[in-house]
Design an enzyme around this catalytic site. Structure first.
Site, PDB file in Angstrom:
ATOM      1  N   CYS A 140       5.639  -1.203  -8.254  1.00 22.95           N
ATOM      2  CA  CYS A 140       4.395  -1.970  -8.380  1.00 22.95           C
ATOM      3  C   CYS A 140       3.183  -1.051  -8.441  1.00 22.95           C
ATOM      4  CB  CYS A 140       4.274  -2.930  -7.211  1.00 22.95           C
ATOM      5  SG  CYS A 140       2.733  -3.848  -7.224  1.00 22.95           S
ATOM      6  N   CYS A 143       0.115  -2.217  -6.574  1.00 24.43           N
ATOM      7  CA  CYS A 143       0.160  -2.118  -5.102  1.00 24.43           C
ATOM      8  C   CYS A 143      -0.063  -0.672  -4.663  1.00 24.43           C
ATOM      9  CB  CYS A 143       1.524  -2.528  -4.551  1.00 24.43           C
ATOM     10  SG  CYS A 143       2.170  -4.035  -5.229  1.00 24.43           S
ATOM     11  N   ASP A 144       0.537   0.261  -5.389  1.00 25.53           N
ATOM     12  CA  ASP A 144       0.651   1.623  -4.877  1.00 25.53           C
ATOM     13  C   ASP A 144      -0.125   2.677  -5.672  1.00 25.53           C
ATOM     14  OD1 ASP A 144       2.384   0.546  -3.005  1.00 25.53           O
ATOM     15  OD2 ASP A 144       4.142   0.889  -4.256  1.00 25.53           O
TER      16      ASP A 144
END
Ligand code: NAP
Length: 315
Positions: A140, A143-144
């Site tokens: 992701c 997200c990261d």
């Protein structure tokens, strides 16, 4: 044992929550067994929880963040009386009605069931993969990506997801290498063009990742030229896997008719499965469109199908 429900909805992405809104407004008091928080898309809210900007969901001309959109869906379902259980269904028995579902040792029963368990990211299945997720390895970018500011990272895959991830990651990383096993992309032309014209994105064609380096943190990878078989090491601090998705249908094996690719088989133009009273919607049965809006639309169909089916049973 909990009381029997008219409708239980398994899964809480756009499909499940739309089914919840519609069935709650139809006075069916649905229980949504929404899943458990986790670092993958297999969590309450589904795949949009791992997204930032959603720009193509109608009604939001400026776009909306994925998690915010899903919170809106959930609040709307709660407003009409949907109940939520933040746990995961571990087993089902659809062989007789009321249908039975288990969360661990606890049994839940319902007259009608709507399955909306979605799909999840496919992994490379290399040694130490699970341990490295969250420590340099990710599925992701949204997200990261922030953790890889000014670092060199890789993206595996040649589809739209890989191009989307690479383009997003180029906002943070100093360089993004797309590692693809062929010499042409599967991604749509517009996504390809966007990636090709991005000066921070490089392509490593005809290569596969063969191993991860680092024990508790990703320190690099080994890639193999699929034509020559020659291997080389790449010093990357982050690697994003974007090689497709698998439907979350393990618990329905032997219970519902599944297609060869694992997705739930539904009758055309409806959410009907092979079991009368069990309906399926969203990415767990759709491998063609896979959009939040189509999932939501099919969740609406499932709720209407369930409502009509329940009415037929009582009449
Ligand atoms: P996909 O289209 O199935 O592409 C998967 C990619 O991963 C392919 O390039 C495939 O290689 C590669 N791959 C698969 N298994 C691999 C393995 N074991 N090792 C190395 N490479 C592997 O999946 P996706 O990109 O997730 O897209 C899924 C669907 O969602 C598509 O319909 C896509 O259009 C849509 N989508 C749309 C958007 C958007 O419009 N914004 C964004 C994301 C996704 P090969 O090409 O060699 O098979």
């Amino acid at each position: 044992m909990p009381e029997n429900r008219q409708v239980i909805i398994i899964g809480s992405g756009p499909a499940g929550l739309t089914a919840a809104i519609y069935s709650a407004r139809a006075n069916l008091s649905p229980l949504v067994i929404e899943g458990e928080p986790s670092s993958t898309s297999d969590q309450p809210g589904g795949q949009l929880m791992l997204t930032t900007d959603v720009e193509n969901y109608p009604g939001f001309p400026e776009g909306i963040m994925g998690p915010e959109l899903m919170q809106n869906f959930r609040s709307q379902a709660e407003r009409f009386g949907a109940d939520f259980l933040t746990q995961k269904v571990t087993r089902v028995d659809f062989s007789s009605n009321p249908f039975q579902m288990w969360v661990g040792e606890t049994t839940y029963t319902a007259d009608a069931v709507i399955v909306s368990t979605g799909a999840r990211s496919v992994m490379l299945n290399l040694p130490n993969e699970f341990e490295l997720v969250g420590h340099g390895l990710s599925t992701c970018a949204t997200c990261d990506g922030f953790f890889f500011r000014d670092q060199e990272i890789g993206v595996v895959g040649g589809g739209d997801s890989a191009m989307e991830e690479a383009t997003f990651l180029s906002r943070f990383a100093s360089k993004v290498t797309v590692i693809h096993r062929r010499d042409e992309l599967r991604a749509s032309k517009i996504m390809q063009d966007r990636a090709f014209s991005n000066p921070k994105i490089d392509f490593l064609w005809n290569h596969e990742v063969t191993s991860y380096k680092g024990e508790s943190k990703l320190e690099g990878i080994t890639v193999k030229d699929v034509n020559s078989g020659q291997e080389k090491d790449l010093a990357l601090s982050g690697l994003f896997i974007a090689i497709g998705h698998k439907p979350n249908t393990d618990i329905f094996q032997g219970q519902l008719d599944l297609l060869e690719n694992g997705y739930i088989s539904t009758q055309s133009d409806s959410s009907l499965t092979n079991i009368s009273g069990v309906f399926a919607c969203g990415d767990v049965q759709d491998f063609t469109y896979r959009q939040a809006i189509t999932a939501a639309g099919s969740g609406c169909m499932a709720a209407i199908d369930a409502e009509r089916w329940l009415e037929d049973q009582s009449g």
